[in-house]
Design a protein around this motif. Structure first.
Motif, PDB file in Angstrom:
ATOM      1  N   ILE A  22      -8.465  -0.646  -2.268  1.00  0.00           N
ATOM      2  CA  ILE A  22      -8.845   0.208  -3.219  1.00  0.00           C
ATOM      3  C   ILE A  22      -7.797   0.520  -4.409  1.00  0.00           C
ATOM      4  O   ILE A  22      -8.042   0.808  -5.511  1.00  0.00           O
ATOM      5  N   GLY A  23      -6.506   0.838  -3.877  1.00  0.00           N
ATOM      6  CA  GLY A  23      -5.400   0.866  -4.972  1.00  0.00           C
ATOM      7  C   GLY A  23      -5.314  -0.161  -5.975  1.00  0.00           C
ATOM      8  O   GLY A  23      -5.331   0.034  -7.175  1.00  0.00           O
ATOM      9  N   PHE A  24      -5.416  -1.409  -5.563  1.00  0.00           N
ATOM     10  CA  PHE A  24      -5.375  -2.459  -6.687  1.00  0.00           C
ATOM     11  C   PHE A  24      -6.910  -2.540  -7.441  1.00  0.00           C
ATOM     12  O   PHE A  24      -6.620  -2.751  -8.484  1.00  0.00           O
ATOM     13  N   PHE A  25      -8.022  -2.071  -6.884  1.00  0.00           N
ATOM     14  CA  PHE A  25      -9.223  -1.797  -7.432  1.00  0.00           C
ATOM     15  C   PHE A  25      -8.953  -0.911  -8.531  1.00  0.00           C
ATOM     16  O   PHE A  25      -9.756  -1.164  -9.634  1.00  0.00           O
ATOM     17  N   LEU A  26      -8.345   0.270  -8.385  1.00  0.00           N
ATOM     18  CA  LEU A  26      -8.140   1.450  -9.364  1.00  0.00           C
ATOM     19  C   LEU A  26      -7.368   0.908 -10.261  1.00  0.00           C
ATOM     20  O   LEU A  26      -7.128   1.473 -11.479  1.00  0.00           O
ATOM     21  N   LEU A  27      -6.433  -0.352 -10.185  1.00  0.00           N
ATOM     22  CA  LEU A  27      -5.525  -0.733 -11.414  1.00  0.00           C
ATOM     23  C   LEU A  27      -6.266  -1.922 -12.092  1.00  0.00           C
ATOM     24  O   LEU A  27      -6.334  -3.126 -11.821  1.00  0.00           O
ATOM     25  N   ASP A  28      -6.693  -1.468 -13.176  1.00  0.00           N
ATOM     26  CA  ASP A  28      -7.778  -2.198 -14.085  1.00  0.00           C
ATOM     27  C   ASP A  28      -6.942  -3.659 -14.332  1.00  0.00           C
ATOM     28  O   ASP A  28      -7.558  -4.841 -14.623  1.00  0.00           O
ATOM     29  N   ALA A  29      -5.635  -3.694 -14.643  1.00  0.00           N
ATOM     30  CA  ALA A  29      -4.875  -4.707 -15.196  1.00  0.00           C
ATOM     31  C   ALA A  29      -4.714  -5.594 -14.093  1.00  0.00           C
ATOM     32  O   ALA A  29      -4.238  -6.851 -14.575  1.00  0.00           O
ATOM     33  N   ILE A  30      -4.720  -5.400 -12.885  1.00  0.00           N
ATOM     34  CA  ILE A  30      -4.362  -6.403 -11.727  1.00  0.00           C
ATOM     35  C   ILE A  30      -5.574  -6.791 -11.091  1.00  0.00           C
ATOM     36  O   ILE A  30      -6.404  -6.139 -10.685  1.00  0.00           O
ATOM     37  N   LEU A  81       1.574  -6.800   9.344  1.00  0.00           N
ATOM     38  CA  LEU A  81       2.747  -7.161   8.454  1.00  0.00           C
ATOM     39  C   LEU A  81       2.163  -7.535   7.168  1.00  0.00           C
ATOM     40  O   LEU A  81       2.748  -6.945   6.008  1.00  0.00           O
ATOM     41  N   ALA A  82       0.923  -8.472   7.088  1.00  0.00           N
ATOM     42  CA  ALA A  82       0.610  -8.788   5.776  1.00  0.00           C
ATOM     43  C   ALA A  82      -0.024  -7.668   5.033  1.00  0.00           C
ATOM     44  O   ALA A  82       0.218  -7.620   3.882  1.00  0.00           O
ATOM     45  N   THR A  83      -0.785  -6.698   5.755  1.00  0.00           N
ATOM     46  CA  THR A  83      -1.555  -5.545   4.826  1.00  0.00           C
ATOM     47  C   THR A  83      -0.466  -4.721   4.191  1.00  0.00           C
ATOM     48  O   THR A  83      -0.499  -4.169   3.335  1.00  0.00           O
ATOM     49  N   ALA A  84       0.567  -4.368   5.214  1.00  0.00           N
ATOM     50  CA  ALA A  84       1.673  -3.544   4.663  1.00  0.00           C
ATOM     51  C   ALA A  84       2.405  -4.260   3.575  1.00  0.00           C
ATOM     52  O   ALA A  84       3.230  -3.551   2.691  1.00  0.00           O
ATOM     53  N   THR A  85       2.631  -5.451   3.672  1.00  0.00           N
ATOM     54  CA  THR A  85       3.401  -6.022   2.241  1.00  0.00           C
ATOM     55  C   THR A  85       2.516  -6.030   1.107  1.00  0.00           C
ATOM     56  O   THR A  85       3.082  -5.416   0.118  1.00  0.00           O
ATOM     57  N   SER A  86       1.209  -5.916   1.040  1.00  0.00           N
ATOM     58  CA  SER A  86       0.355  -5.793   0.054  1.00  0.00           C
ATOM     59  C   SER A  86       0.444  -4.161  -0.415  1.00  0.00           C
ATOM     60  O   SER A  86       0.630  -4.127  -1.470  1.00  0.00           O
ATOM     61  N   LEU A  87       0.354  -3.242   0.554  1.00  0.00           N
ATOM     62  CA  LEU A  87       0.456  -1.811   0.443  1.00  0.00           C
ATOM     63  C   LEU A  87       1.904  -1.634  -0.341  1.00  0.00           C
ATOM     64  O   LEU A  87       2.062  -0.976  -1.167  1.00  0.00           O
ATOM     65  N   LEU A 127       1.743  -2.478  -3.817  1.00  0.00           N
ATOM     66  CA  LEU A 127       1.086  -1.532  -4.816  1.00  0.00           C
ATOM     67  C   LEU A 127       1.980  -0.247  -5.048  1.00  0.00           C
ATOM     68  O   LEU A 127       2.029   0.368  -5.973  1.00  0.00           O
ATOM     69  N   ILE A 128       2.583   0.033  -3.758  1.00  0.00           N
ATOM     70  CA  ILE A 128       3.543   1.313  -3.846  1.00  0.00           C
ATOM     71  C   ILE A 128       4.582   1.068  -5.190  1.00  0.00           C
ATOM     72  O   ILE A 128       4.960   1.978  -5.775  1.00  0.00           O
ATOM     73  N   SER A 129       5.316  -0.174  -5.230  1.00  0.00           N
ATOM     74  CA  SER A 129       5.972  -0.583  -6.074  1.00  0.00           C
ATOM     75  C   SER A 129       5.415  -0.295  -7.574  1.00  0.00           C
ATOM     76  O   SER A 129       6.034   0.141  -8.594  1.00  0.00           O
TER      77      SER A 129
END
Length: 426
Positions: A30-38, A282-288, A291-293
């Motif tokens: 959802i976080g990446f979805f809200l970032l239109d540029a990504i 581990l995989a999902t935490a890497t993605s999040l 996103l945090i960065s």
């Protein structure tokens, strides 16, 4: 506003009981979805990139080795040797519980495997010997935390891969803190056992102890094979994990003959189930984490620590409190992947050794395994003892206090834990 929404979504899903790996994945998507540029493909790309590490192959391999050991009933031989060593002390079975947890921690690399494997043997045995169920559960849960501190340790492999530090040095660094926790817990058990007049066994003759020791030597050699290979530069951590699997199979199939080839598919299936959960988290935490960065959270945290905590000792206390709190709500692997990249840069800027920082993180997250609401080791021990988590946790508080005392000593006197890692050029 977006950040606040994601935080509320995160805690809302956790409150609803959604598994933490899926919570992290949903929030990340959802976080990446809200970032239109990504593009949304970035979520999957980041998940796969988080697993593109040769050293992470050690995770399922160490789990496989531990499962072979458990299925091969090797833990029972370790229990017999531990009882032979310390059973003559007042509260001998409780002391043996701690000693065998230290032994098993050097074989399994996982605290939950320790609780499940040792708890099924020790908790019913302690109850038969008139120990309170709360005491049996508390000793088992608290001592099993050594599984992620004493080498080999699966969380240390994750940390080493993430922080770019030597896994061998992390393993060496965990020896003294793990031994200190064991001694502290045994001292507390000694006091409680004298107050409650818990039973003790008759002291065995030296010859009988040696016989039990000789029967237990093969499995006890496992951590020495792993550490010796890594420290000696003979094998990598992943290759050491392969050796641990082969050694565990040889012991269980050829020497003790406690498993058959028919059981191997079941052991592999159990390993795949547990490994998939760990690596998916581990995989999902890497993605999040990526996103945090994007939201510049690491820089914000770094500025906060720099401005609000001007002294090094204040930063150390903040780190301890942070990871104690995180460990209460999240599994170890996601906690490491999400929060270490945020805090570690500030720690290194303040002159803190990444190995020392990692050891503090490991010990604090280990406490989270015995503190509600997450408290997975506490949950397992309570289930085996057939008592409520509340009763178990109340009995565990003194043991948690001992572990916290060791954390404080290691955090503010780093030379104690760093002596072994600094003695070897890895």
């Amino acid at each position: 506003m977006t950040g606040l929404f994601l935080v509320l979504l995160f805690f809302g899903l956790m409150f609803l009981g959604v598994p933490i790996a899926f919570v992290i994945g949903i929030v990340s998507y959802i976080g990446f979805f809200l970032l239109d540029a990504i593009p949304l493909q970035a979520v999957v790309q980041q998940m796969f990139s988080g697993l593109e590490s040769f050293i992470l192959l050690a995770v399922p391999l160490f789990i496989f080795a531990a499962n072979i050991m458990n299925r091969g009933e090797i833990s029972e031989k370790l229990v017999q040797f531990a009882v032979a060593l310390v059973g003559h002390i007042r509260g001998g079975l409780a002391h043996a519980n701690i000693v065998v947890s230290m032994f098993f921690g050097g074989i399994s690399g996982a605290s939950t495997a320790d609780t499940a494997g040792i708890g099924k043997i020790m908790i019913p045995s302690m109850h038969k010997e008139n120990y309170h169920k709360e005491t049996a559960a508390a000793v088992t849960a608290a001592s099993s935390t050594m599984g992620m501190i004493i080498p080999p340790s699966i969380p240390m492999v994750i940390y080493g891969s993430l922080a770019g530090v030597s896994v061998g040095k992390m393993f060496l660094g965990g020896i003294i803190p793990g031994a200190a926790i064991a001694l502290g817990l045994m001292a507390l058990v000694g006091v409680i056992s004298h107050r409650r007049n818990y039973p003790k066994y008759q002291r065995l003759k030296v010859k009988e102890v040696l016989v039990k020791g000789l029967q237990s030597i093969p499995p006890l050699l496992t951590p020495f094979i792993i550490l010796g290979g890594i420290v000696g530069g003979i094998v990598t951590p992943t290759e050491a994990a392969v050796l641990a699997c082969l050694y565990a199979f040889v012991l269980s199939f050829f020497i003790y003959r406690t498993i058959s080839l028919k059981e191997i598919p079941g052991i592999v299936y159990d390993t795949l189930k547990l490994s998939s959960l760990t690596l998916f988290a581990l995989a999902t935490a890497t993605s999040l984490g990526r996103l945090i960065s994007y939201y510049s959270v690491p820089r914000t945290i770094e500025n906060f620590f720099a401005n609000a905590l001007p002294f090094d000792w204040m930063f150390v206390i903040a780190v301890i409190l942070l990871f104690l709190l995180v460990g209460m709500f999240m599994d170890t692997i996601p906690s490491i992947v999400l929060f270490v990249p945020i805090v570690l840069p500030t720690a290194t800027q303040l002159g803190m050794d990444p190995i020392h920082f990692g050891l503090i993180v490991m010990m604090c997250l280990a406490v989270g395994l015995v503190t509600p609401p997450y408290g997975l080791c506490l949950l397992l021990a309570s289930k085996i003892a057939e008592i409520s988590i509340g009763r178990s946790f109340y009995a565990t508080i003194p043991y948690i206090t001992v572990i916290l005392l060791v954390i404080g000593i290691i955090a503010f006197i780093p030379e104690i834990a760093m002596w072994l890692p600094e003695s070897f050029n890895l």
